[in-house]
Design a protein around this motif. Sequence first.
Motif, PDB file in Angstrom:
ATOM      1  N   LEU A 181       1.060  -1.153   0.034  1.00 15.36           N
ATOM      2  CA  LEU A 181      -0.015   0.052   0.071  1.00 15.36           C
ATOM      3  C   LEU A 181       0.728   1.277  -0.031  1.00 15.36           C
ATOM      4  N   ILE A 182       2.098   0.974   0.510  1.00 18.47           N
ATOM      5  CA  ILE A 182       3.016   2.429   0.554  1.00 18.47           C
ATOM      6  C   ILE A 182       3.844   2.360  -0.737  1.00 18.47           C
ATOM      7  N   ASP A 183       4.265   1.108  -1.267  1.00 20.61           N
ATOM      8  CA  ASP A 183       5.083   1.303  -2.654  1.00 20.61           C
ATOM      9  C   ASP A 183       4.405   0.632  -3.447  1.00 20.61           C
ATOM     10  N   THR A 184       3.702   1.452  -4.577  1.00 20.76           N
ATOM     11  CA  THR A 184       2.938   0.890  -5.437  1.00 20.76           C
ATOM     12  C   THR A 184       3.525   0.809  -6.770  1.00 20.76           C
ATOM     13  N   ARG A 185       4.504   0.933  -6.724  1.00 22.94           N
ATOM     14  CA  ARG A 185       5.390   1.193  -8.162  1.00 22.94           C
ATOM     15  C   ARG A 185       5.150   0.083  -9.040  1.00 22.94           C
ATOM     16  N   PRO A 186       4.919  -1.312  -8.867  1.00 20.81           N
ATOM     17  CA  PRO A 186       4.604  -2.400  -9.774  1.00 20.81           C
ATOM     18  C   PRO A 186       3.344  -1.936 -10.650  1.00 20.81           C
ATOM     19  N   LEU A 187       2.601  -0.993 -10.095  1.00 20.77           N
ATOM     20  CA  LEU A 187       1.174  -0.592 -10.821  1.00 20.77           C
ATOM     21  C   LEU A 187       1.771   0.068 -12.235  1.00 20.77           C
ATOM     22  N   HIS A 188       2.944   0.797 -12.365  1.00 19.01           N
ATOM     23  CA  HIS A 188       3.327   1.511 -13.540  1.00 19.01           C
ATOM     24  C   HIS A 188       4.154   0.909 -14.166  1.00 19.01           C
ATOM     25  N   GLY A 189       3.676   0.013 -14.990  1.00 20.08           N
ATOM     26  CA  GLY A 189       4.364  -0.612 -16.183  1.00 20.08           C
ATOM     27  C   GLY A 189       4.857  -1.961 -15.822  1.00 20.08           C
ATOM     28  N   MET A 190       5.144  -2.660 -14.597  1.00 19.95           N
ATOM     29  CA  MET A 190       5.447  -3.848 -14.176  1.00 19.95           C
ATOM     30  C   MET A 190       4.195  -4.640 -14.413  1.00 19.95           C
ATOM     31  N   MET A 239      11.400   4.871   4.385  1.00 22.37           N
ATOM     32  CA  MET A 239      10.407   4.963   3.180  1.00 22.37           C
ATOM     33  C   MET A 239       9.114   5.761   3.420  1.00 22.37           C
ATOM     34  N   ILE A 240       8.642   5.287   4.426  1.00 22.87           N
ATOM     35  CA  ILE A 240       7.246   5.899   4.905  1.00 22.87           C
ATOM     36  C   ILE A 240       7.575   7.500   4.977  1.00 22.87           C
ATOM     37  N   LEU A 241       8.790   7.799   5.809  1.00 19.11           N
ATOM     38  CA  LEU A 241       8.779   9.311   6.047  1.00 19.11           C
ATOM     39  C   LEU A 241       9.356  10.068   5.019  1.00 19.11           C
TER      40      LEU A 241
END
Length: 341
Positions: A181-190, A239-241
């Motif tokens: 929920l914090i690191d959603t990078r796989p939604l962009h391309g992967m 990463m959160i902060l």
Amino acid sequence: MPGTRPQPKETFPLGPFTVPRIWVGLWQLSSNAWGSASAAKIRQAMARHIEMGYNAFADHYGSSEILYGQFKESLPNPAEVVGATKWCVFRQTELSRSVVENAVRERMTRMRTTTVDLLQFHWQDYSDKGYLTALQILQDLQNEGLISAVGLCNFDAIRTDEICTQLGPGFIVSNQVQFSLIDTRPLHGMADVCERHNVKLLTYGTLCGGFLADQWMNQPEPDLYSGVLTPSQRKYLDMILKAWGNWALFQSLLAVLRDIGDRHGGLSIANIATRWVLDHSFVGAVIIGARLGVSEHTDDNDRAFGFSLTDEDNRAIETVQARSNGHRMITLIGDCGAEYR
């Protein structure tokens, strides 16, 4: 044990295996910083996971391969468990058939097996196209029976697409990357690459080192340098902060997840965070780190199965995410795995 082992509520095909959608992560065996237990207690903990249907174990850090191999060898039916390990190339390497085969055979020796179930491959320097040569040799070794399935680890979307296109359909079965929920990078391309090539993500960091949990609700911001946080917690708190947002916004996310858990009959925040990741079709499994013999959550993990988040649930989550920098993290940090390069 064979024939009586309960099946998890959700499984998926991975190469020749049918595996659960929650795996046991062994990276916490790499250091006493997470706590330590005797080898006997660790093997007992592995047995408890199998009894509950969690028969897939991942990672190669520290003595984890050795402990896993000893455990698997002790089973009446060793084929009932699946072990994923890694071959990581961090420095420039003169690749040859013998170099690659020796790396695979080292994994086999440590895991006490004649075939590596899932070999996950990491390559540090994208400017050196040797990763294609290495994977071609791994493909040969798979055809010869030394490896059952080959996956990637922390490869980005561009290189994953390149590899799958060049080496053909069905060879690469997975890519292990961070997704939460914090690191959603796989939604962009992967996500698109995975759907196109039938590759499944094996995700880590899904619970952010345990921060996505009820115990952190209404708690003050922890001191990153206090010495009481585990290595995983220090990584994800940073990463959160510094990348995602701030502690107040994170508390807002926890409150939303608590409300959703209540709507689903009192499920935990960790259940909801896990389910959010599992609800994505390109995700095969979530790898949840276990401090085997020290701290495990098998009963709670089991409750992440058997339901899906509703549109209302997802809208509530998206309301908080929209106030974060989550959508910009792929620009701030880079694509999947960039933080290690």
